[in-house]
Every structure is written in structure tokens, then in C-alpha cells.
Design a protein around this motif. Structure first.
Motif, PDB file in Angstrom:
ATOM      1  N   LEU A 274      -7.750  -3.006  -0.333  1.00 13.09           N
ATOM      2  CA  LEU A 274      -8.465  -4.278  -0.384  1.00 13.09           C
ATOM      3  C   LEU A 274      -7.879  -5.277   0.610  1.00 13.09           C
ATOM      4  CD1 LEU A 274     -10.623  -6.032  -1.753  1.00 13.09           C
ATOM      5  CD2 LEU A 274      -8.882  -6.701  -3.403  1.00 13.09           C
ATOM      6  N   LEU A 275      -6.550  -5.367   0.669  1.00 10.94           N
ATOM      7  CA  LEU A 275      -5.926  -6.280   1.623  1.00 10.94           C
ATOM      8  C   LEU A 275      -6.186  -5.855   3.065  1.00 10.94           C
ATOM      9  CD1 LEU A 275      -2.528  -6.984  -0.159  1.00 10.94           C
ATOM     10  CD2 LEU A 275      -4.470  -8.533   0.097  1.00 10.94           C
ATOM     11  N   SER A 276      -6.195  -4.558   3.319  1.00  5.10           N
ATOM     12  CA  SER A 276      -6.478  -4.067   4.681  1.00  5.10           C
ATOM     13  C   SER A 276      -7.910  -4.389   5.087  1.00  5.10           C
ATOM     14  CB  SER A 276      -6.253  -2.566   4.754  1.00  5.10           C
ATOM     15  OG  SER A 276      -4.915  -2.256   4.488  1.00  5.10           O
ATOM     16  N   ALA A 277      -8.846  -4.194   4.178  1.00  4.82           N
ATOM     17  CA  ALA A 277     -10.245  -4.503   4.484  1.00  4.82           C
ATOM     18  C   ALA A 277     -10.438  -5.998   4.712  1.00  4.82           C
ATOM     19  CB  ALA A 277     -11.146  -4.018   3.357  1.00  4.82           C
TER      20      ALA A 277
ATOM     21  N   GLY B 133     -10.068 -10.510  10.938  1.00  2.96           N
ATOM     22  CA  GLY B 133      -9.810 -10.275  12.359  1.00  2.96           C
ATOM     23  C   GLY B 133     -11.094 -10.148  13.151  1.00  2.96           C
ATOM     24  N   GLY B 134     -12.060  -9.433  12.598  1.00  2.00           N
ATOM     25  CA  GLY B 134     -13.350  -9.291  13.276  1.00  2.00           C
ATOM     26  C   GLY B 134     -14.069 -10.617  13.423  1.00  2.00           C
ATOM     27  N   LEU B 135     -14.036 -11.428  12.367  1.00  2.00           N
ATOM     28  CA  LEU B 135     -14.679 -12.742  12.440  1.00  2.00           C
ATOM     29  C   LEU B 135     -13.992 -13.648  13.451  1.00  2.00           C
ATOM     30  CD1 LEU B 135     -15.427 -13.429   8.675  1.00  2.00           C
ATOM     31  CD2 LEU B 135     -17.068 -12.927  10.484  1.00  2.00           C
TER      32      LEU B 135
ATOM     33  N   ALA C  65      -8.116  -8.133   5.802  1.00  2.00           N
ATOM     34  CA  ALA C  65      -7.503  -8.467   7.093  1.00  2.00           C
ATOM     35  C   ALA C  65      -8.393  -8.016   8.251  1.00  2.00           C
ATOM     36  CB  ALA C  65      -6.122  -7.824   7.199  1.00  2.00           C
ATOM     37  N   ALA C  66      -9.002  -6.838   8.139  1.00  2.00           N
ATOM     38  CA  ALA C  66      -9.879  -6.347   9.206  1.00  2.00           C
ATOM     39  C   ALA C  66     -11.119  -7.231   9.340  1.00  2.00           C
ATOM     40  CB  ALA C  66     -10.281  -4.903   8.924  1.00  2.00           C
TER      41      ALA C  66
END
Length: 95
Positions: A42-45, A51-53, A47-48
Motif C-alpha cells: 500500500l505504501l509503495s503504491a 511520484g507520477g502526479l 508513493a508511486a
């Protein structure tokens, strides 16, 4: 900060439980591992996604220039015709 338990600690916890509760201990150890893994995913998703935004907000394409001929080809900027200091004095001497 607490150390993460290693594989030997997990087996020791299960074996230290009374025989009647070993299945429950095994289930709890598995559940704790799964909950930790879910949190990491959940934390990785998150953060990704952030980052994308941030990339979408900060990295913008160059604005398009007007076309010179109207055929879709980009306009070519006029060459700079101002004399450079080296062209004004080919010997490199200054006054």
C-alpha cells in the motif's frame, strides 16, 4: 527501533506455544506477515502514485510555436545576424 524477527524467531514462537495453541500461533504469525506485506504494498503504491502526479505536474511539454507555412512544419527561427566579438576582431585583440 525493534529488530525485525528472522525465520528462526518465527519458528521458535510457534514451537514455544502450548501444543493446543500451535495452530493459532502459526495463524497469527502468518497473519502478521501478511498484514506487514499489505502495508508495504500500500505504501509503495501510494508513493508511486504521488511520484507520477508530481511528474505530470512539474514536467510540462514545450509550447508549440506557430508554423511559418501553415503546412504543419515548425517555423525556423531567423538566424542571429549580430556580429560576435570574435568576428569583429579576427586577431583576438582588444582595444
Amino acid at each position: 527501533m525493534d529488530r525485525a524477527p528472522d525465520v528462526g524467531a518465527k519458528l521458535h514462537l510457534i514451537q514455544a506455544a502450548p501444543p493446543a495453541h500451535r495452530d493459532a500461533a502459526r495463524h497469527l504469525v502468518h497473519q502478521a506477515f501478511a498484514a506487514g506485506l499489505d502495508r508495504v504494498f500500500l505504501l509503495s503504491a501510494t508513493a508511486a502514485t504521488l511520484g507520477g502526479l508530481i511528474v505530470l505536474i512539474l514536467v510540462r511539454p514545450q509550447p508549440r510555436t506557430a508554423t511559418a507555412h501553415g503546412d504543419g512544419a515548425p517555423a525556423v527561427p531567423a538566424p542571429d545576424r549580430s556580429p560576435s566579438p570574435a568576428a569583429a576582431d579576427p586577431g583576438g585583440h582588444t582595444a
